[in-house]
Design an enzyme around this catalytic site. Structure first.
Site, PDB file in Angstrom:
ATOM      1  N   ARG A 121       0.854  -1.201   0.000  1.00  0.00           N
ATOM      2  CA  ARG A 121       0.000   0.000   0.000  1.00  0.00           C
ATOM      3  C   ARG A 121       0.880   1.238   0.000  1.00  0.00           C
ATOM      4  O   ARG A 121       0.989   1.945   0.999  1.00  0.00           O
ATOM      5  CB  ARG A 121      -0.957  -0.031   1.180  1.00  0.00           C
ATOM      6  CG  ARG A 121      -1.933  -1.199   1.092  1.00  0.00           C
ATOM      7  CD  ARG A 121      -2.926  -1.219   2.219  1.00  0.00           C
ATOM      8  NE  ARG A 121      -3.931  -0.173   2.101  1.00  0.00           N
ATOM      9  CZ  ARG A 121      -4.919   0.002   2.994  1.00  0.00           C
ATOM     10  NH1 ARG A 121      -4.984  -0.798   4.050  1.00  0.00           N
ATOM     11  NH2 ARG A 121      -5.804   0.961   2.868  1.00  0.00           N
ATOM     12  N   ASP A 307     -13.651  -3.926  -0.695  1.00  0.00           N
ATOM     13  CA  ASP A 307     -13.932  -4.225   0.712  1.00  0.00           C
ATOM     14  C   ASP A 307     -15.107  -5.172   0.897  1.00  0.00           C
ATOM     15  O   ASP A 307     -15.443  -5.536   2.018  1.00  0.00           O
ATOM     16  CB  ASP A 307     -14.193  -2.928   1.490  1.00  0.00           C
ATOM     17  CG  ASP A 307     -12.945  -2.047   1.574  1.00  0.00           C
ATOM     18  OD1 ASP A 307     -13.078  -0.867   1.922  1.00  0.00           O
ATOM     19  OD2 ASP A 307     -11.850  -2.549   1.275  1.00  0.00           O
ATOM     20  N   ARG A 399     -12.269  -3.414  14.538  1.00  0.00           N
ATOM     21  CA  ARG A 399     -11.778  -2.195  13.890  1.00  0.00           C
ATOM     22  C   ARG A 399     -12.827  -1.573  12.979  1.00  0.00           C
ATOM     23  O   ARG A 399     -12.794  -0.374  12.708  1.00  0.00           O
ATOM     24  CB  ARG A 399     -10.528  -2.502  13.050  1.00  0.00           C
ATOM     25  CG  ARG A 399      -9.332  -2.974  13.849  1.00  0.00           C
ATOM     26  CD  ARG A 399      -8.120  -3.125  12.952  1.00  0.00           C
ATOM     27  NE  ARG A 399      -7.770  -1.841  12.336  1.00  0.00           N
ATOM     28  CZ  ARG A 399      -6.620  -1.652  11.681  1.00  0.00           C
ATOM     29  NH1 ARG A 399      -5.784  -2.675  11.533  1.00  0.00           N
ATOM     30  NH2 ARG A 399      -6.335  -0.485  11.137  1.00  0.00           N
TER      31      ARG A 399
END
Ligand code: EPZ
Length: 420
Positions: A121, A307, A399
């Site tokens: 990333r 996602d 999270r």
């Protein structure tokens, strides 16, 4: 450490409340650095990533108070500009304080973000965009050092190997709102979270145009004031529950889910045979007939969200036939595959492509959470598996999913959190 124990085989039915969006909360909290006035953010979910961002803002001199899902950010010492390694290394999204610090405090020392299990990333686009605005950027001792005394508007092309970048767009946008003159961000990300960020910035007095497109225009202003803003609902959380309805042959109403933010997923689920209806204040998702395999390619918004890729794979793993998932945003984002195969799925990887041969059923097993969305796919698999599934390291889930097990329990799942 906690773990989840799920006994599969129950149809999920009822209403689930979708929380505010994690991926909106993070850049919007960072945007409060752009003013010394008080900002109030509403509909902020209770998640460990949000706690991390609030700790970073406190390190940067902000005074933060939280009452339920309302967060008030007041200014304390606005000379601080260091976001420490200890915090930034735990959450990559911390990088989005960089643009705001450079623009407002003219100086930033932000730790280089750490690695990530979903793949490389890099932050080259973030740094390129801020340099194009005239910021002086260097890297020293593992920290990005930024000086913003000379920032001014510019035309910036922000396209990378995998298309637009969400947080690079957020960083450049947050710097451009206080840069002298006009900025044009070409190949900008236009995720709903970017639109929400622009909405908040405009309430603070920023001049922004075109944020729902891949070309954003900004006219810099001298100063921003405080504002109150309610976050959009979490489309990734909503998508996860839509897949929970489909995989358990259930019937769920997702309160607060925004239909228009989920079109790519809705299109694929309808193609598979799931019934999906826009209803007052939400979306109803119903399993009505045996599903068909569908092929999916992840892309930046408005394409199919990366996602949701792992959760979609869990559904295809128990759908009769062959389906192919191509991951074009994070080509290595397949850490969930081996755990799904441990539960009896038949998934083969070929580089950025997963070939899924649907099986009649999965069997419960001890599995390990590795990252946020991969863990969600294991929860979905556990909801349909025969017997008990034990998911360890669920801090990954905390999270990004607020109150997951209670929300699932409320719609009929047999799930509990236990100490390891
Ligand atoms: C945001 O991350 C989300 N995080 C991610 O969600 C999401 O997976 C991602 O966008 C893509 O949709 C937040 O909003 C906090 P990108 P971001 O920059 O902005 C490459 C979750 O599960 N790239 O849009 O960091 C990058 O490697 C998280 O909630 C560069 O090459 O993602 C990737 O392949 C995980 N250079 C692609 O672009 C750069 O400078 C898209 O990444 C920046 C990115």
């Amino acid at each position: 450490m906690d773990k989840l124990i799920i006994k599969g085989g129950r149809r999920l039915k009822g209403t689930v409340m979708i929380s505010g969006a994690k991926n909106a909360a993070l850049p919007l909290l960072a945007a409060t650095l752009l003013t010394d006035a008080t900002c109030i953010l509403k509909n902020v979910p209770a998640l460990s990533d949000i706690d991390t961002m609030m700790k970073i803002l406190t390190e940067l001199g902000k005074e933060i108070a939280r009452t339920g899902n309302v967060v008030t950010v007041k200014s304390g010492d606005s000379k601080k500009c260091r976001a420490p390694y200890e915090l930034v290394s735990t959450m990559r999204a911390s990088i989005c304080v960089l643009g705001a610090l450079i623009a407002k405090r003219k100086r930033a020392e932000v730790s280089f973000p750490g690695g990530c299990v979903i793949g490389p990333r890099p932050i080259d686009l973030h740094l390129k965009g801020l340099k194009d605005l005239g910021a002086d950027i260097s890297v020293k001792g593992g920290y990005i050092i930024g000086n913003g005394s000379g920032i001014r508007g510019n035309r910036i092309y922000l396209g990378g190997h995998f298309g637009s970048s969400v947080l690079a767009t957020a960083n450049v946008l947050m710097a451009a709102v206080l840069a002298r003159g006009k900025t044009i961000i070409e190949n900008a990300a236009c995720e709903p979270e970017i639109v929400d960020l622009a909405g908040f910035l405009k309430k603070m007095g920023a001049k922004i145009y075109g944020e729902t497109s891949h070309r954003i225009e900004v006219v810099g202003v001298k100063k921003l004031h405080g504002a109150t803003h309610s976050l959009i609902s979490d489309r990734i959380e909503a998508g996860t529950y839509m897949l929970a309805a489909a995989i358990t042959k259930g019937d769920i109403f997702l309160k607060n889910a925004v239909y228009d933010n989920l079109l790519a997923l809705i299109d694929k689920l309808k193609e598979a045979g799931v019934r999906i209806e826009k209803r007052g204040g939400g979306i109803r998702v119903r399993y009505v007939k045996p599903l068909k395999p569908v092929d999916v390619t992840t892309l930046p918004y408005p394409g199919f969200p990366t996602d949701i890729q792992a959760q979609m794979m869990a559904l295809m793993a128990v759908t009769d036939g062959i389906s192919v998932i191509t991951e074009k945003v994070y080509p290595e984002r397949f850490i969930h595959v081996s755990e799904l195969n441990r539960m009896g799925a038949q998934i083969v990887l070929e580089g950025p492509i997963a070939i899924i041969k649907g099986v009649k059923g999965l069997s419960g097993a001890p599995v390990m959470a590795s990252d946020l969305r991969a863990s969600a796919s294991l929860v979905l698999a556990g909801l349909v598996a025969k017997g008990a599934t034990e998911i360890s390291r669920i801090y990954h889930l905390d999270r990004g999913y607020e109150n997951l097990e209670n929300k699932l329990k409320k719609i009929g799942a047999d799930i509990k959190r236990v100490k390891e």
